[in-house]
Design an enzyme around this catalytic site. Structure first.
Site, PDB file in Angstrom:
ATOM      1  N   GLY A 369       0.860  -0.835   0.347  1.00  0.00           N
ATOM      2  CA  GLY A 369       0.030   0.118   0.002  1.00  0.00           C
ATOM      3  C   GLY A 369       0.501   1.345   0.007  1.00  0.00           C
ATOM      4  O   GLY A 369       2.280   1.304   0.489  1.00  0.00           O
ATOM      5  N   PRO A 370       0.415   2.580  -0.355  1.00  0.00           N
ATOM      6  CA  PRO A 370       1.042   4.013   0.081  1.00  0.00           C
ATOM      7  C   PRO A 370       1.336   4.006   0.962  1.00  0.00           C
ATOM      8  O   PRO A 370       1.402   3.470   2.013  1.00  0.00           O
ATOM      9  CB  PRO A 370      -0.409   4.516  -0.331  1.00  0.00           C
ATOM     10  CG  PRO A 370      -1.182   3.742  -0.082  1.00  0.00           C
ATOM     11  CD  PRO A 370      -1.148   2.213  -0.373  1.00  0.00           C
ATOM     12  N   PRO A 371       2.811   5.494   0.773  1.00  0.00           N
ATOM     13  CA  PRO A 371       3.206   5.108   2.360  1.00  0.00           C
ATOM     14  C   PRO A 371       2.170   5.997   3.397  1.00  0.00           C
ATOM     15  O   PRO A 371       1.349   6.734   2.786  1.00  0.00           O
ATOM     16  CB  PRO A 371       4.004   6.069   1.864  1.00  0.00           C
ATOM     17  CG  PRO A 371       4.848   6.250   0.440  1.00  0.00           C
ATOM     18  CD  PRO A 371       3.498   5.556  -0.063  1.00  0.00           C
ATOM     19  N   GLY A 372       2.737   5.673   4.685  1.00  0.00           N
ATOM     20  CA  GLY A 372       1.795   6.711   6.040  1.00  0.00           C
ATOM     21  C   GLY A 372       0.034   5.249   5.793  1.00  0.00           C
ATOM     22  O   GLY A 372      -0.956   6.320   6.375  1.00  0.00           O
ATOM     23  N   VAL A 373      -0.051   4.423   5.480  1.00  0.00           N
ATOM     24  CA  VAL A 373      -1.278   3.506   5.812  1.00  0.00           C
ATOM     25  C   VAL A 373      -1.418   3.183   7.097  1.00  0.00           C
ATOM     26  O   VAL A 373      -2.445   2.624   7.523  1.00  0.00           O
ATOM     27  CB  VAL A 373      -1.559   3.024   4.506  1.00  0.00           C
ATOM     28  CG1 VAL A 373      -2.169   3.995   3.598  1.00  0.00           C
ATOM     29  CG2 VAL A 373      -0.837   1.866   4.285  1.00  0.00           C
ATOM     30  N   LYS A 375       1.733   0.464   7.502  1.00  0.00           N
ATOM     31  CA  LYS A 375       2.106  -1.263   7.313  1.00  0.00           C
ATOM     32  C   LYS A 375       3.145  -1.542   8.312  1.00  0.00           C
ATOM     33  O   LYS A 375       3.194  -2.964   9.023  1.00  0.00           O
ATOM     34  CB  LYS A 375       2.761  -0.750   5.732  1.00  0.00           C
ATOM     35  CG  LYS A 375       1.481  -0.632   5.169  1.00  0.00           C
ATOM     36  CD  LYS A 375       2.339  -0.737   2.914  1.00  0.00           C
ATOM     37  CE  LYS A 375       3.848  -0.111   3.135  1.00  0.00           C
ATOM     38  NZ  LYS A 375       3.280   1.451   3.466  1.00  0.00           N
ATOM     39  N   THR A 376       3.853  -0.761   8.630  1.00  0.00           N
ATOM     40  CA  THR A 376       5.103  -1.514   9.785  1.00  0.00           C
ATOM     41  C   THR A 376       4.186  -1.678  11.224  1.00  0.00           C
ATOM     42  O   THR A 376       4.747  -2.486  12.229  1.00  0.00           O
ATOM     43  CB  THR A 376       6.214  -0.129   9.735  1.00  0.00           C
ATOM     44  OG1 THR A 376       7.182  -0.140   9.064  1.00  0.00           O
ATOM     45  CG2 THR A 376       6.768  -0.863  10.763  1.00  0.00           C
ATOM     46  N   SER A 692      -5.445   3.436 -18.571  1.00  0.00           N
ATOM     47  CA  SER A 692      -6.803   3.792 -18.141  1.00  0.00           C
ATOM     48  C   SER A 692      -7.512   5.467 -18.565  1.00  0.00           C
ATOM     49  O   SER A 692      -8.397   5.996 -17.834  1.00  0.00           O
ATOM     50  CB  SER A 692      -6.759   3.360 -16.667  1.00  0.00           C
ATOM     51  OG  SER A 692      -5.935   4.673 -15.976  1.00  0.00           O
ATOM     52  N   LYS A 735      -8.844   5.296  -7.168  1.00  0.00           N
ATOM     53  CA  LYS A 735      -9.551   6.405  -7.508  1.00  0.00           C
ATOM     54  C   LYS A 735     -10.312   6.561  -7.654  1.00  0.00           C
ATOM     55  O   LYS A 735     -10.729   8.170  -6.902  1.00  0.00           O
ATOM     56  CB  LYS A 735      -9.466   6.008  -9.228  1.00  0.00           C
ATOM     57  CG  LYS A 735      -7.958   5.746  -9.781  1.00  0.00           C
ATOM     58  CD  LYS A 735      -8.470   4.099 -11.185  1.00  0.00           C
ATOM     59  CE  LYS A 735      -7.290   4.256 -11.623  1.00  0.00           C
ATOM     60  NZ  LYS A 735      -7.286   3.635 -12.806  1.00  0.00           N
TER      61      LYS A 735
END
Length: 832
Positions: A369-373, A375-376, A692, A735
């Site tokens: 996923g994108p940074p800052g969501v 994960k760590t 797209s 999106k």
């Protein structure tokens, strides 16, 4: 040694002069004077001074006699040895402070036969003519030659000995005198010298001197060799180290190696306690034996010791007990993370299977996923829920295989790989190991670290993982591996195949607000030293920061901006300008500056030829404006905005599709031959690619040519075919969330993407209107603004295209939270 005999004492005498045949005695504590030697004697006791003065006045010799008890100030007669040396007083010196120094020259041995009383000093009748066997027999002559040779060796080992000593030894012909003279050069104890003095047989005395001399020559030879070896390893700039090395080497040569032996024993005990497998323990003890035979000063010694210390520090048998409680795990996940219901459910399923089948092979999870969501932090929450130790290995920028497998011990400064180092730091063989930023791995001339990770993450192989530094297998099968990646496409396919991917999408505005209120604000307030009563942020302020100052999928920038607000408040409170602050949305421009982001959709789409597309980036979704304009020309198509090959093909396909539907769109037949079309995608510094945007390209061209603007609350995505079909694309959730954040109310999506609707949060689904597209005609009907009614008909005839129409005004380019716009990997069998 001569046999002892009884000594008597006489009646008291009258006067100080001793009778003929008697001898004035000087008892000494720490000197044994041998015949033929000059020896200084320090005297200070009353009776010794009186004896010395009397002997000097009468010009008589004295007897130097060793007392048995050195601590006795006034020794009794039975505390004196009966064998001593007759000596002439060569010099008598009186120094300052009452000190007296006598230089005595030994003459011959004597034995006390009767102590005399009545004198202010010690005196005795003595026997001087002792039976000393000094005949020049062959055994004695042989010993004399051998003694002279060994004495010469001793003098050669001494630092700068006087040359007269060697000449005197070589010129001696008396066996007794030679033995006495050489014995005086040796560092013997008082008792050893007294025993030597009492030995009357010259042959025995020479044997004693030869024994002492052989030992002394050996010690001095070793000392000289040690000095030579040590100096060969050191230079003048390491004098202090040289001295320490000399001490260590001397102790080792003398067998005094308790400290180092203790260190070896400690390592042996540590190996026994480590709980190593049998194969590993055998190898470790073999290496320990090698260490015990090494020279401590060698460079290999420290390398070998570091290797053994690394082996014993690894948690070969240390594990933590899993305490998996599903209800408690759910509470921890909800406490640490807001939203992400599907991700939490999959983690709970994972933990449930682990609880029911502890010995089963656990799947390797990968959070993408994108940074800052989060994960760590999800990995940390799993470790907290299971009671396991948490360790993290950052793989970003790793391009050397040795960083995974370790360096071989043949290299200077070699170390174990990051995997073994992390396990050692965690201190448990069943820790939770997070492999962070797996998409940032890179191959180089030093190997491919992704290939090395294949063994680490394969449950069938990692039970015997062999680190190059350790050289022995280490069991990684009990470790819970969790990987993270921003872009799954960058993770090698073989590595991706070993992991179960869990996608973490971006957060909605409501989720960001809840995260900020529950986690970010308390954390930043504490970090900036503020109490809740001093400064607090309400929900309206948080939503204003989200709208006007951040545009991201995660919450990192949101936390930074909240931190900026609290730091501003902390400065004012610390200065004493205020005691507390109540910050509202209207205060943000003065703290954070003017709003960085604003809704441009209405401004952009005010004129025909502009459509709002939806793009997928590595950090989440984003809106993308497609601008088209027409000028007089010869049918040329110009594309600008850093478009990739796929996107250029989408523009050409859209133009061809518009030409094919010219009759239905009621366009003049010669329009395309007399005009040039220019398609531009703003934010031209950012590369863009992917199929797209096909629907948005077609709608923008159709809007321009028919003269009808696109609705400013509509955004679209989808690939087009030359038959006019709208094909499915990826990244629908990202999106849609980007459209919601940009203020879009209607989203046009390919109908074959309906299955992705369940991945979209309920909040977004309730606030957006979705239109499912089968063909491009469906898009035109929903996206274009209807024509104003004329003569009662809404769409009686399209207006002609003005060839002198000016291009769409340039507006503020949509900011991007990351680089390139492109499509995520699509499942096999799906259209792009």
């Amino acid at each position: 040694m001569a046999a002892s005999q009884e000594v008597t004492s006489s009646p008291p005498a009258v006067g100080n002069e001793v009778p003929e045949g008697a001898l004035i005695l000087i008892p000494v504590r720490d000197v044994v004077l041998l015949p033929g030697l000059l020896t200084p004697v320090a005297i200070g006791r009353r009776f010794s001074i009186a004896a010395t003065q009397e002997a000097v006045q009468q010009n008589k010799p004295v007897g130097i006699l060793l007392q048995r008890n050195p601590s006795a100030d006034t020794p009794k007669l039975d505390e004196l040895h009966t064998m001593g040396t007759v000596a002439n007083i060569v010099r008598y010196v009186t120094g300052e402070g009452g000190s007296h120094q006598v230089l005595c020259h030994g003459l011959q041995r004597f034995r006390v036969t009767e102590f005399l009383q009545g004198y202010p000093f010690y005196a005795a009748r003595v026997e001087r003519r002792l039976q000393e066997c000094d005949a020049p027999t062959p055994p004695i002559q042989a010993r004399m030659e051998h003694l002279k040779e060994r004495a010469a060796e001793l003098l050669a080992l001494l630092p700068e000995p006087p040359p007269e000593i060697g000449a005197a030894i070589r010129g001696m012909t008396s066996p007794s005198a030679l033995a006495d003279f050489v014995a005086g050069l040796l560092d013997m104890t008082l008792q050893e010298k007294q025993d030597f003095l009492e030995t009357l047989d010259a042959e025995k005395r020479m044997d004693q001197v030869l024994d002492y001399l052989a030992h002394r020559v050996e010690v001095l030879s070793l000392s000289k060799e040690i000095d030579r070896q040590t100096k060969s390893r050191m230079d003048e700039r390491q004098r202090e180290f040289l001295l320490r090395e000399q001490i260590k080497t001397i102790r080792r040569e003398l067998g005094e190696t308790e400290t180092e032996a203790g260190g070896i024993d400690e390592l042996g005990a540590a190996i026994a306690r480590a709980g190593m497998p049998e194969e590993v323990e055998t190898h470790a003890r073999k290496e320990l034996r090698r260490l015990s035979r090494m020279n401590e000063a060698s460079s290999e010694y420290s390398t070998q010791r570091t290797y053994l210390e690394t082996l014993v520090e690894l948690p070969w048998a240390v594990t933590t007990e899993d305490r998996i409680d599903i209800a408690e795990a759910r509470r921890i996940l909800d406490e640490d993370h807001a939203g992400l219901p599907k991700v939490k459910r999959r983690i709970l399923e994972y933990l449930a299977v682990k609880k029911l089948n502890p010995k089963g092979r656990s799947p390797i999870l990968c959070f993408a996923g994108p940074p800052g969501v989060g994960k760590t932090s999800l990995g940390q929450s799993i470790a907290r829920a299971t009671g396991r130790k948490f360790a993290r290995v950052s793989l970003g920028g790793v391009h050397d295989e040795a960083e995974i497998r370790g360096h071989r011990r043949t290299y200077i400064g070699s170390l174990p790989g990051n995997i073994i180092q992390a396990v050692a730091k965690a201190g448990a063989r069943n820790c939770l190991l997070m492999l962070d930023e797996m998409d940032k791995l890179g191959a180089s001339a030093h190997g491919d670290p992704a290939a090395a990770l294949l063994e680490v993450l394969d449950p069938a192989q990692n039970s015997t993982f062999r680190d190059n530094y350790l050289g022995v297998p280490f069991d990684l099968s009990q470790i819970l591996f969790i990987g993270t990646a921003n872009v799954l496409d960058a993770v090698p396919l073989a590595l991706r195949d070993r992991m179960e991917v869990i996608h973490l999408p971006g957060y909605t505005e409501e989720e960001k607000t809840q995260i900020a209120m529950r986690y970010l604000i308390p954390r930043q307030r504490e970090e900036n030293g503020l109490a809740a009563a001093k400064c607090d942020l309400g929900e309206a302020v948080v939503r204003a920061i989200i709208h006007d100052y951040t545009r991201e999928a995660g919450v990192r920038n949101l936390e930074r901006e909240i931190g900026n607000v609290f730091r501003h408040a902390a400065m004012l409170i610390a200065e004493g300008a205020t005691e507390c602050m109540d910050i509202g949305p209207g205060d943000l421009p003065a703290i954070l500056g003017p709003a960085r982001f604003e809704s441009e959709v209405a401004l952009r789409t005010a004129l025909p030829g502009v459509a709002t597309g939806l793009a997928w980036t590595r950090v989440g979704g984003d809106i993308l404006f497609i601008e088209a304009t027409v000028t007089p020309g010869s049918g040329k198509l110009t594309l600008t905005g850093q478009l990739g090959d796929i996107m250029k093909e989408s523009v050409q396909a859209a133009l061809t599709l518009v030409k094919a539907q010219a009759r239905r769109l009621e366009l003049r037949p010669d329009l395309f031959e007399k005009t040039d079309l220019h398609v531009h995608v703003p934010a031209g510094a950012i590369p863009k690619d992917g199929p797209s945007a096909g629907v948005a390209m077609f709608v923008a061209l159709a809007s321009l040519l028919v003269g009808r603007p696109v609705k400013n609350d509509v955004a679209m995505t989808g690939e087009i075919s030359l038959r006019g079909l709208v094909l499915p694309v990826g990244g629908i959730k990202e999106k849609v969330l980007a459209a919601l954040q940009a203020g879009i109310s209607t989203v046009l999506l390919p109908s074959r993407n309906k299955k992705d609707l369940e991945d979209i949060p309920e909040e977004a689904r309730s606030r957006l209107h979705f239109v499912w597209l089968e063909t491009v005609e469906d898009a035109l009907g929903e996206a274009l603004v209807p024509l104003a009614p004329r003569n009662g008909n809404a769409n009686c005839s399209p207006p002609a295209v003005a060839l002198d129409a000016s291009p769409v005004p340039e507006g503020k380019a949509p900011p991007s939270t990351a680089g390139e716009h492109h499509e995520p990997t699509r499942p096999q069998g799906r259209a792009p």
